[in-house]
Scaffold this motif. Sequence first.
Motif, short mmCIF file in Angstrom:
data_model
loop_
_atom_site.label_atom_id
_atom_site.label_comp_id
_atom_site.label_asym_id
_atom_site.label_seq_id
_atom_site.Cartn_x
_atom_site.Cartn_y
_atom_site.Cartn_z
N PHE A 433 26.17 156.56 66.30
CA PHE A 433 26.08 155.75 65.09
C PHE A 433 24.87 154.81 65.08
O PHE A 433 24.69 154.03 64.15
CB PHE A 433 27.39 155.00 64.84
N ASP A 435 22.37 156.06 64.32
CA ASP A 435 21.80 156.59 63.08
C ASP A 435 22.14 155.70 61.88
O ASP A 435 21.31 155.50 60.99
CB ASP A 435 22.33 158.00 62.80
N TYR A 436 23.35 155.20 61.84
CA TYR A 436 23.75 154.33 60.73
C TYR A 436 22.97 153.02 60.74
O TYR A 436 22.78 152.40 59.70
CB TYR A 436 25.25 154.02 60.81
N GLU A 464 36.15 165.53 73.27
CA GLU A 464 36.85 166.19 72.17
C GLU A 464 36.44 165.75 70.77
O GLU A 464 36.72 166.48 69.81
CB GLU A 464 38.37 166.00 72.33
N ASP A 465 35.88 164.59 70.60
CA ASP A 465 35.54 164.16 69.24
C ASP A 465 34.52 165.08 68.58
O ASP A 465 34.39 165.10 67.36
CB ASP A 465 35.04 162.71 69.22
N THR A 468 30.03 165.77 65.59
CA THR A 468 29.71 164.63 64.74
C THR A 468 29.62 163.34 65.54
O THR A 468 29.02 162.37 65.10
CB THR A 468 30.77 164.40 63.64
N HIS A 469 30.26 163.31 66.69
CA HIS A 469 30.30 162.09 67.48
C HIS A 469 29.45 162.18 68.75
O HIS A 469 29.34 161.20 69.47
CB HIS A 469 31.75 161.75 67.86
N PHE A 629 23.37 171.25 68.62
CA PHE A 629 24.49 170.31 68.51
C PHE A 629 25.57 170.60 69.55
O PHE A 629 25.64 171.68 70.11
CB PHE A 629 25.08 170.40 67.10
N SER A 632 33.38 170.45 70.25
CA SER A 632 34.61 169.73 70.56
C SER A 632 35.33 170.40 71.72
O SER A 632 35.60 171.60 71.68
CB SER A 632 35.51 169.71 69.31
N ALA B 102 38.48 171.67 65.67
CA ALA B 102 37.68 170.68 66.40
C ALA B 102 38.27 169.28 66.19
O ALA B 102 39.11 169.06 65.32
CB ALA B 102 36.24 170.73 65.92
N GLY B 103 37.79 168.36 66.98
CA GLY B 103 38.27 166.98 66.89
C GLY B 103 38.18 166.42 65.49
O GLY B 103 39.08 165.73 65.01
N HIS B 104 37.08 166.70 64.84
CA HIS B 104 36.90 166.35 63.43
C HIS B 104 36.65 167.63 62.66
O HIS B 104 36.14 168.60 63.23
CB HIS B 104 35.73 165.37 63.29
N GLU B 106 35.07 170.55 60.98
CA GLU B 106 33.70 171.05 61.01
C GLU B 106 33.57 172.15 59.96
O GLU B 106 34.22 173.20 60.05
CB GLU B 106 33.37 171.62 62.40
N THR B 116 31.98 168.79 56.64
CA THR B 116 32.19 168.17 57.95
C THR B 116 32.34 166.67 57.77
O THR B 116 31.50 166.02 57.14
CB THR B 116 30.97 168.46 58.85
N THR B 117 33.40 166.14 58.33
CA THR B 117 33.61 164.70 58.24
C THR B 117 33.93 164.13 59.61
O THR B 117 34.19 164.86 60.56
CB THR B 117 34.76 164.36 57.25
N GLY B 118 33.90 162.84 59.68
CA GLY B 118 34.11 162.15 60.97
C GLY B 118 33.27 160.89 60.97
O GLY B 118 33.78 159.79 61.13
N PRO B 119 31.94 161.04 60.76
CA PRO B 119 31.14 159.83 60.55
C PRO B 119 31.61 159.16 59.26
O PRO B 119 31.56 159.77 58.17
CB PRO B 119 29.71 160.39 60.42
N LEU B 120 32.11 157.97 59.37
CA LEU B 120 32.89 157.42 58.25
C LEU B 120 32.05 157.20 57.00
O LEU B 120 30.88 156.85 57.04
CB LEU B 120 33.58 156.14 58.70
N GLY B 121 32.69 157.42 55.88
CA GLY B 121 32.05 157.26 54.58
C GLY B 121 31.37 158.52 54.07
O GLY B 121 31.12 158.65 52.87
N GLN B 122 31.05 159.46 54.99
CA GLN B 122 30.25 160.62 54.57
C GLN B 122 31.01 161.52 53.60
O GLN B 122 30.43 162.03 52.64
CB GLN B 122 29.80 161.42 55.80
N PRO B 439 22.08 159.55 58.90
CA PRO B 439 23.38 160.16 59.23
C PRO B 439 23.70 161.36 58.33
O PRO B 439 24.28 162.34 58.78
CB PRO B 439 24.37 159.01 58.99
N LEU B 443 23.93 165.57 59.07
CA LEU B 443 25.03 166.43 58.62
C LEU B 443 24.51 167.62 57.82
O LEU B 443 25.10 168.71 57.88
CB LEU B 443 26.04 165.61 57.82
N LEU B 446 23.71 169.90 60.67
CA LEU B 446 24.91 170.37 61.37
C LEU B 446 25.68 171.36 60.51
O LEU B 446 26.23 172.35 61.00
CB LEU B 446 25.78 169.15 61.74
#
Lengths: 657, 657
Positions: A433, A435-436, A464-465, A468-469, A629, A632, B102-104, B106, B116-122, B439, B443, B446
């Motif tokens: 993050f 990046d944010y 496991e995240d 994206t993490h 990339f 997970s 996956a964990g989030h 994909e 694909t989500t996980g980084p919040l707000g995206q 960010p 994505l 990715l």
Amino acid sequence: MTNTAQQNDLANAIRSLSMDAVEKANSGHPGLPMGCADIATVLFTKVMKFDPADPHWPDRDRFILSAGHGSMLLYSALYLLGYEDMTIEQIRNFRQLGSRTAGHPEFGHATGIETTTGPLGQGLANSVGFAVAEAKLAAEFGPELVDHHTWVLAGDGCLMEGISQEAISLAGHLKLNKLTVIWDNNNITIDGKVSNADSTDQIARFQAVGWNTIEIDGHDQDAVEKALLESRSSDRPTLIAAKTTIGFGAPKKAGTEKVHGSPLGTEELAGAKAALGITYPAFEIPAAILDAWRAAGKRSQNLRGEWQARLDRSDRKDEFTRRMEGRLPADLAGAMAAYKQKLAADMPKVASRKASQMALEIINKHVPETLGGSADLTGSNLTNTPETVPFQADNRTGRYMMYGIREHEMAAAMNGVALHGGLIPYGGTFMVFTDYARPAIRLSALMEQRVIYVMTHDSIGLGEDGPTHQPVEHLSALRAIPNLLVLRPADAMETAECWELALQSEKSPSILALSRQNLPALREQYSAENKSARGAYTLVGPADADAVIFASGSEVSIAVEARKQLAEKGVSARVVSVPSMELFARQSDAYKAEVIGNARARVAVEAGIEMSWSRLLGDKGRFVGMHGFGASGPIEALYDHFGITPKAVVEAVIAQV
Amino acid sequence: MTNTAQQNDLANAIRSLSMDAVEKANSGHPGLPMGCADIATVLFTKVMKFDPADPHWPDRDRFILSAGHGSMLLYSALYLLGYEDMTIEQIRNFRQLGSRTAGHPEFGHATGIETTTGPLGQGLANSVGFAVAEAKLAAEFGPELVDHHTWVLAGDGCLMEGISQEAISLAGHLKLNKLTVIWDNNNITIDGKVSNADSTDQIARFQAVGWNTIEIDGHDQDAVEKALLESRSSDRPTLIAAKTTIGFGAPKKAGTEKVHGSPLGTEELAGAKAALGITYPAFEIPAAILDAWRAAGKRSQNLRGEWQARLDRSDRKDEFTRRMEGRLPADLAGAMAAYKQKLAADMPKVASRKASQMALEIINKHVPETLGGSADLTGSNLTNTPETVPFQADNRTGRYMMYGIREHEMAAAMNGVALHGGLIPYGGTFMVFTDYARPAIRLSALMEQRVIYVMTHDSIGLGEDGPTHQPVEHLSALRAIPNLLVLRPADAMETAECWELALQSEKSPSILALSRQNLPALREQYSAENKSARGAYTLVGPADADAVIFASGSEVSIAVEARKQLAEKGVSARVVSVPSMELFARQSDAYKAEVIGNARARVAVEAGIEMSWSRLLGDKGRFVGMHGFGASGPIEALYDHFGITPKAVVEAVIAQV
């Protein structure tokens, strides 16, 4: 509009200098200085507390031109007020190489520029840090020494940027009542009317996050004064929505985007001066007007004298002075030495994020000026210690910022805290993050501020995240930013050393890149010298080894294991730990040559991409790391899957010897 | 709570699978799926339009789990609804390497994952792009073919991120009424209560940007249904604030941060199942419940059949199908060839941003699916053409997004547009502000989406705006992102070629790095082959030259000039233009060896930092470029000041030969 002739004269001095400077540079933004000249006149000549004779007076009010493209507003005011380094020559040299008057205000170029602005929203976001620092230091040292206000001038661009929401929601939550934001509500953006792209009710928006709001005509100086004074007694931060005309006075272009970012042109400039009643030549403010401005610049001299007397009387003077000068407490070095001796004895196997917390337990105990925090990942970043009571609206003595899920504001607020002085900010989130927060991290580096980013979960090692993490390109991408120290320690000892370096680094921000996973202790002996300060050093292995293996952070132990396996095959290897490429780059050529050496095989291993390692690897070196990339899965599966293993390092060496 | 037993059974199936999967993985986030199971049950079994038998049905409703950490909510629902690729084995393998789960979430791992989500707000930010694409395509192809809704589930984290403000203010301005955001209002974040860090009145905040708002009990399925249906008939986007209990059902941990991001543990899990009345074994949903879910999965089969019949009857079928499949129009290639022939004849000296606009004039004429835009820098980015009428609330046929000063949302919205399909988004801002959008750019890469970033003012060549606006590290930092094409053309011809490459690149986003300043034409002859497609190629000079000079973009002409000066000194040089390192990396070893060659001297020149060039330079090569931040001044002064000149290139060559 009921301005007096005197009020108009003062404001027109700003307009005149701004128009002329932009015209001479043939580049720049006249619209904002012309539109906000009335606001600036009132703020600087009647309301703000400061003294051009001592521009660094710690208890001065701060002014932040968040809409940094309107830089001539600030430069004009600084010249008119009598700041010594802002001469008329500087104004004439607006936007020229080597001048103090850069296109956007650059911190350090001239006194009175409190922060670098231009990237929209950043100044507003910094201001929250300024106000936090003021509130915390006031609680600590008392209002006798700390009692000042932070004033921000922001445009529509600042308010459209997402960071503005992070900033105002945090400021509202914290009830930072000594913060006033004046919104230059001129309805215009570069592409035309604001209504092309936005329909926000800004008053309602600010009220929704707990702000006091006032609406005024931004050209009515009495109304401006009343609003500014009223905001100073609010129990919440205040938004003053000031209706203005961009390019006020320009006969054809006022109120349009045409006056935003280009010189007026000869004819329009002459027309504007005629309309405004400016009869004096370019860059020549009449003595009466200049004198009035200069007198206003001296308004707070007595206040400063009284403050100085209070400081001189205070039994906190030494501590206050030390803090504002940014000197570390004398007893820190000894405490860290003792801690590192204990580490050498214990050799704990811990994640470097945990080692960071262990170091912080020493630091926060001995360095009262640290202001910690996390963007809602305290338990993961391990940025807390027994000292880190939260800073909140009802506890201004707190030492920990609960920044919320606002990475960008965290970084920008830390910039503000560092710029204010008296505190050393550190804050945590996941490395990915960054990046944010990147625009604000860049500004930490550009402004040479001691801001410490505690970035944990620094690779696929977070498991496991998933992608994206998982940072992959981030270490290289951060190393790319000039004047940013990227510190990636390999074990608890290096983590302690890197924390020392971050604290000592008064002119560079630092990124601590820390692992989620446990790492074995690799440094077997206590060293009085901070080995990480060299950036890279031989951890183990002879100078004449067949191979040299460079590694950082969590991969150093992989390199050490590979060395063992190579030894079994009869290949000798030297392992170089590289906690900081930036610090290594600062070493002597002789030292660099010694560390790099002339081994037949050269390998680098890092759980990120190769880019920043290519220089070290040269023509023949091989890289073991990421090529895309992440994924997970559990950590062990990931390191195997992506081939970041002792085996892969061994193979890369064998291929070369 | 008035849920029927059947309603609870359906929701508990989600809870049960989610708890079990997280427990088995020993990692993950049970809190959200348990808290939002009632919402998801209503949305998926009663409201949303989709068909698991044809998951790519273009007119399906889209569901976006912006709070991506709650991935088990989505995976559970997809399994229960009967999506073929989401088997119970996948659920059992949650967060394991190689699984779809996956964990989030994909994109591309399983059907039904729209982004694909996980980084919040995206996800929330993407959703605006989805809704824009729907509205525009509906206007173009009619509601017979395009008439669907976008549903978002967002958490407090999504709403605290700054990008959320950019997203909701843009959506409100555009009156995207077919967008519903359900806010999982559970009062909890990772660090504890939301009230630790935020005091926002979210209802007031959304109303301030023109949203319809509804407040409900998120565990009352009838209330949820009523709200969802009501939102569908709103004339504005809708926020449904759904009060929920995180980890609903967990006896000790429900309503606390303890249930957010960790497995429940054996005891708590058993307690939760007992409290919820779940008596069946882990991963074994009773037939009656599964059947009810599967039946709900078939609800829209008839609608899909009717839609297919309408499409088959439509005279727009071929065009609609082409658009949704992402195939470029057949006549583009010919038009571009003719344009490039004209360029070869005219050899215009123009800025590459201008050359980009010239290329766009061809492209926008022949490619109706481009959706242009700029973050309020249209006149600087030159992203407009005669076709680019703005897309607005009152003009859904517009082809140009006035994104406002919202770089991050621009990027995220473009991701949404691309993911939706039927349109090719491009958008412009200054290169330095890729930092603000990073960010979302990551994505794009990715998710392998064809998103085209038009990034102008790509170096110190922008001049007076100074270091805050001058990219220095950005080219390297962007090249660091996997699967992102960084295209930096040297003249108008390469710019046309790079635009072709960006359009053809179906699985990679592209960054067009474009100059503010004019650049001479360097390619003297028309080439039917797209030379830029090789990533690097010899522009001029013999294979056996004494020196090879690599350069990109605006510095290629410096290299060409240096070559002339070297010739005068009797040193021959070959100039290699490098419009894309990524494309060069994909070439054969033989081609790469040929281009790199074996010259005695090797130099690279780029008005950025060295990092991404080190691989090409190897041990002996020298770099001419930036070594720190830029400065404010006229362009010529800056290139001289920073030593990026033909003279410097000549000296770097001479030092080696």
